[in-house]
Design an enzyme around this catalytic site. Sequence first.
Site, mmCIF file in Angstrom:
data_model
loop_
_atom_site.group_PDB
_atom_site.id
_atom_site.type_symbol
_atom_site.label_atom_id
_atom_site.label_comp_id
_atom_site.label_asym_id
_atom_site.label_seq_id
_atom_site.Cartn_x
_atom_site.Cartn_y
_atom_site.Cartn_z
ATOM 1 N N CYS A 133 0.738 -1.558 0.341
ATOM 2 C CA CYS A 133 0.064 0.095 -0.305
ATOM 3 C C CYS A 133 0.709 1.455 -0.122
ATOM 4 O O CYS A 133 2.011 1.442 0.314
ATOM 5 C CB CYS A 133 -1.055 -0.261 1.397
ATOM 6 S SG CYS A 133 -1.732 2.045 1.351
ATOM 7 N N CYS A 179 0.635 3.201 3.326
ATOM 8 C CA CYS A 179 1.097 2.728 4.656
ATOM 9 C C CYS A 179 1.952 1.703 5.065
ATOM 10 O O CYS A 179 2.394 0.829 5.579
ATOM 11 C CB CYS A 179 -0.165 2.465 5.459
ATOM 12 S SG CYS A 179 -1.035 0.274 5.091
ATOM 13 N N CYS A 206 -7.192 -0.939 1.458
ATOM 14 C CA CYS A 206 -5.963 -1.684 2.801
ATOM 15 C C CYS A 206 -6.906 -1.923 3.681
ATOM 16 O O CYS A 206 -7.057 -1.076 4.258
ATOM 17 C CB CYS A 206 -5.286 -0.549 2.883
ATOM 18 S SG CYS A 206 -4.044 -1.294 3.847
ATOM 19 N N CYS A 265 -5.228 0.737 6.331
ATOM 20 C CA CYS A 265 -5.203 2.585 6.492
ATOM 21 C C CYS A 265 -6.202 2.415 5.753
ATOM 22 O O CYS A 265 -6.827 4.004 6.389
ATOM 23 C CB CYS A 265 -3.979 2.851 6.069
ATOM 24 S SG CYS A 265 -3.825 3.071 3.943
ATOM 25 N N CYS A 295 -8.735 -5.200 -9.879
ATOM 26 C CA CYS A 295 -7.858 -4.021 -10.821
ATOM 27 C C CYS A 295 -7.711 -2.787 -9.709
ATOM 28 O O CYS A 295 -8.132 -2.505 -8.720
ATOM 29 C CB CYS A 295 -9.433 -4.018 -11.521
ATOM 30 S SG CYS A 295 -9.048 -2.351 -12.468
#
Length: 134
Positions: A46, A49, A95, A98, A120
């Site tokens: 991510c 984070c 995510c 976060c 996607c």
Amino acid sequence: MTIERNVEQWRATLTPAEFHVLRESGTEPAFVGEYTDTETEGVYRCKACSSELFRSSEKFHSGCGWPSFYQPGTSAAVVEISDTSHGMTRVEVRCANCDSHLGHVFSGEGYSTPTDLRYCINSIALSLEPVTPQ
């Protein structure tokens, strides 16, 4: 551990384009993302984070214009929620660490992958940590 930041803190750590996608559920244009056609082996994290989200071994070329994965690195890496924005019914991918918007997941499209899923994901929501040769 869940990351919690206020809007000003997110704006200070992300570029305006990253903020738009990750925190405002935006979408980057198709076929312009850094990882759309990347074949580098590694872990996709991510951008907000650094949590592990996907692995290159689960990435495939769907031709949709964004990086596609047939499953996350672990089932706990992402959260899937109903998204009825823009007059469509889709499943948004966020995510789990976060709560940043990553993209959407689709099923039943007929790709020859081990699952019937296509995650996607916006390239701008990811950073790639390449596997280092031993």
